[in-house]
Design an enzyme around this catalytic site. Sequence first.
Site, PDB file in Angstrom:
ATOM      1  N   TYR A   1     -18.751  25.889  10.687  1.00 18.53           N
ATOM      2  CA  TYR A   1     -18.716  27.345  10.797  1.00 18.53           C
ATOM      3  C   TYR A   1     -20.153  27.791  10.609  1.00 18.53           C
ATOM      4  CZ  TYR A   1     -13.768  28.093  11.284  1.00 18.53           C
ATOM      5  OH  TYR A   1     -12.498  28.112  11.781  1.00 18.53           O
TER       6      TYR A   1
ATOM      7  N   HIS B   1      -7.626  28.023  19.207  1.00 12.17           N
ATOM      8  CA  HIS B   1      -7.479  27.953  17.749  1.00 12.17           C
ATOM      9  C   HIS B   1      -5.991  28.004  17.359  1.00 12.17           C
ATOM     10  CE1 HIS B   1     -10.337  28.419  14.231  1.00 12.17           C
ATOM     11  NE2 HIS B   1      -9.197  28.565  13.601  1.00 12.17           N
TER      12      HIS B   1
ATOM     13  N   SER C   1     -13.463  19.998   8.463  1.00 11.68           N
ATOM     14  CA  SER C   1     -13.797  21.426   8.534  1.00 11.68           C
ATOM     15  C   SER C   1     -14.868  21.814   7.519  1.00 11.68           C
ATOM     16  CB  SER C   1     -12.534  22.244   8.259  1.00 11.68           C
ATOM     17  OG  SER C   1     -12.870  23.574   7.968  1.00 11.68           O
TER      18      SER C   1
ATOM     19  N   THR D   1     -17.498  25.588  15.923  1.00 13.58           N
ATOM     20  CA  THR D   1     -16.385  26.468  16.291  1.00 13.58           C
ATOM     21  C   THR D   1     -16.909  27.864  16.572  1.00 13.58           C
ATOM     22  OG1 THR D   1     -14.864  25.149  14.989  1.00 13.58           O
ATOM     23  CG2 THR D   1     -14.158  27.388  15.513  1.00 13.58           C
TER      24      THR D   1
HETATM   25  C1  LIG Z   1      -4.307  26.217   8.532  1.00 11.79           C
HETATM   26  C2  LIG Z   1      -5.296  26.062   9.641  1.00 11.79           C
HETATM   27  C3  LIG Z   1      -6.653  26.034   9.318  1.00 11.79           C
HETATM   28  C4  LIG Z   1      -7.607  25.843  10.329  1.00 11.79           C
HETATM   29  N1  LIG Z   1      -8.923  25.746   9.979  1.00 11.79           N
HETATM   30  C5  LIG Z   1      -9.832  25.507  10.922  1.00 11.79           C
HETATM   31  C6  LIG Z   1     -11.187  25.311  10.570  1.00 11.79           C
HETATM   32  O1  LIG Z   1     -11.549  25.336   9.414  1.00 11.79           O
HETATM   33  N2  LIG Z   1     -12.078  25.081  11.571  1.00 11.79           N
HETATM   34  C7  LIG Z   1     -11.702  25.052  12.898  1.00 11.79           C
HETATM   35  O2  LIG Z   1     -12.538  24.859  13.771  1.00 11.79           O
HETATM   36  N3  LIG Z   1     -10.414  25.210  13.245  1.00 11.79           N
HETATM   37  C8  LIG Z   1      -9.480  25.428  12.293  1.00 11.79           C
HETATM   38  N4  LIG Z   1      -8.169  25.537  12.657  1.00 11.79           N
HETATM   39  C9  LIG Z   1      -7.787  25.385  14.078  1.00 11.79           C
HETATM   40  C10 LIG Z   1      -7.527  23.920  14.445  1.00 11.79           C
HETATM   41  O3  LIG Z   1      -8.712  23.169  14.430  1.00 11.79           O
HETATM   42  C11 LIG Z   1      -6.921  23.788  15.851  1.00 11.79           C
HETATM   43  O4  LIG Z   1      -7.757  24.442  16.782  1.00 11.79           O
HETATM   44  C12 LIG Z   1      -5.504  24.345  15.962  1.00 11.79           C
HETATM   45  O5  LIG Z   1      -4.762  24.094  14.797  1.00 11.79           O
HETATM   46  C13 LIG Z   1      -4.830  23.708  17.158  1.00 11.79           C
HETATM   47  O6  LIG Z   1      -3.600  24.270  17.387  1.00 11.79           O
HETATM   48  P1  LIG Z   1      -2.204  23.627  16.891  1.00 11.79           P
HETATM   49  O7  LIG Z   1      -2.116  23.884  15.434  1.00 11.79           O
HETATM   50  O8  LIG Z   1      -1.214  24.412  17.693  1.00 11.79           O
HETATM   51  O9  LIG Z   1      -2.206  22.173  17.227  1.00 11.79           O
HETATM   52  C14 LIG Z   1      -7.199  25.724  11.673  1.00 11.79           C
HETATM   53  C15 LIG Z   1      -5.833  25.733  11.988  1.00 11.79           C
HETATM   54  C16 LIG Z   1      -4.903  25.882  10.995  1.00 11.79           C
HETATM   55  C17 LIG Z   1      -3.440  25.843  11.360  1.00 11.79           C
HETATM   56  O1  LIG Z   2      -7.496  29.650   9.250  1.00  5.99           O
HETATM   57  C1  LIG Z   2      -8.153  29.300  10.224  1.00  5.99           C
HETATM   58  O2  LIG Z   2      -7.640  29.240  11.363  1.00  5.99           O
HETATM   59  C2  LIG Z   2      -9.542  28.980  10.103  1.00  5.99           C
HETATM   60  O3  LIG Z   2     -10.105  28.581  11.059  1.00  5.99           O
HETATM   61  C3  LIG Z   2     -10.287  29.084   8.849  1.00  5.99           C
HETATM   62  C4  LIG Z   2     -11.411  29.900   8.814  1.00  5.99           C
HETATM   63  C5  LIG Z   2     -12.145  29.988   7.657  1.00  5.99           C
HETATM   64  C6  LIG Z   2     -11.785  29.273   6.556  1.00  5.99           C
HETATM   65  C7  LIG Z   2     -10.640  28.439   6.614  1.00  5.99           C
HETATM   66  C8  LIG Z   2      -9.904  28.343   7.764  1.00  5.99           C
END
Ligand SMILES: Cc1cc2nc3c(=O)[nH]c(=O)nc-3n(C[C@H](O)[C@H](O)[C@H](O)COP(=O)(O)O)c2cc1C
Ligand SMILES: O=C(O)C(=O)c1ccccc1
Length: 401
Positions: free
Chosen positions: A166, A298, A142, A192
């Site tokens: 991002y 997401h 990420s 994303t």
């Molecule tokens: C704590 C957390 C942080 C996340 N941060 C990002 C991120 O930085 N970039 C991104 O594209 N998706 C982020 N996601 C989404 C995940 O890439 C993914 O789409 C999602 O967790 C999938 O669903 P699931 O948790 O039900 O498997 C985040 C998800 C969580 C739970």
């Molecule tokens: O928390 C999230 O789902 C996420 O995508 C995110 C967005 C910015 C910074 C860190 C996580």
Amino acid sequence: MTADHTPSSSPDQPPPPLSGFQDEIYLQGLLEDRVPPYPTDPARLEEAARRVLAAGPFGYVAGSAGTGATARANREAFDRWAIVPRMLRDVQHRTLDREVLGTQMTAPVLLAPIGVLSIVHPDAEPAAARAAAGLGLTSVLSTASSTPLEEVAEAAGDGDRWFQLYWARSPEVTASLLARARAAGYRTLVVTLDTAMLGWRPQDLDQAYLPFLRSIGIANYLSDPVFRAGLAKPPEEDPFGAVAHWAGMFSNPGATWEDLAFLREHWDGPIVLKGILHPDDGRRALDAGMAGVVVSNHGGRQVDGAIAALDALPLVAEAVGQDLTVLFDSGVRTGSDVVKALALGARAVLLGRPYAYGLALGGEEGVRHVLRCVLAELDVTLALSGHAHVDDLTPRDLVRR
Ligand SMILES: Cc1cc2nc3c(=O)[nH]c(=O)nc-3n(C[C@H](O)[C@H](O)[C@H](O)COP(=O)(O)O)c2cc1C
Ligand SMILES: O=C(O)C(=O)c1ccccc1
């Protein structure tokens, strides 16, 4: 990964009773009357993570947008599809191997980009990257990583590296992040699109918890010369000023399909758009010269009431599956879920929250445990459903309840 259950040359020696993954994960424990170090059941895994984490970090990971309707819908959508197993189809020689966008993977399972992982464990993203690489799998780093991307690249070793972007409001910062990612050996870019701003997340609002406000998740920016040049004072002197600057620019709600040309110019490898739910957006990705899409909501963290990702998958796969690599995430918890997503047109799936729980419980070891459980169940479910290879799965292997 290959699980070869050819009967041994000696007729007296029976073949191993369980698959290669299961042998190591469970069988030894069963023989020694010992339970596994972490739960194998996803609900118990989440519960165990809840017990070791403070309320703020746990809520941040487990939480979702609004009433949680979309997060629930993601799971309900999996429950509405049923696998129809076939018999007597010789599943002795099996493999989960798959090539995805030029990356050879031992199974069609990646670690989804999850930012701010240091809120659950100090070893954070490097530990997750090592766990995946050790199994021949790919992790997607990420932009909101708590560790600079160069350090994570080293941890990931020789495997193919994928970077999630991002797309910052500032083209200069975006270009700088992309140049650094390329220089560090990342080849595939996942952009994303569903996070033009953070979703409405009552869990975090009610606990007044956001990792960024504690400067967590902005390591890639704080280590970026172009980002730093835009600050009035260095982050060491004015941490909150740096966070405020980041918050105002980490994403670009003004972005349009036309702007994708900018990313094409600044990235020479495959580009994948993450957060696609409408077939028409899949077609636009194709028109814009993208290599793939991730059908994803997401994990239900953005639009409460949005379509379940699995309900969107067959429609997007039908629209662009012949021309684009269609990946999937949101709600994948088990190997059986992976079978369903692959049958509905996904080339591979991304695993989200479960690996963050594994990390919370056991660092790299915990992530490895979670991955191995998913792979073991995938192998067993595939075999018991009558398929020797993931390529054999088609929508005809499922029925809707
Ligand atoms: C704590 C957390 C942080 C996340 N941060 C990002 C991120 O930085 N970039 C991104 O594209 N998706 C982020 N996601 C989404 C995940 O890439 C993914 O789409 C999602 O967790 C999938 O669903 P699931 O948790 O039900 O498997 C985040 C998800 C969580 C739970
Ligand atoms: O928390 C999230 O789902 C996420 O995508 C995110 C967005 C910015 C910074 C860190 C996580």
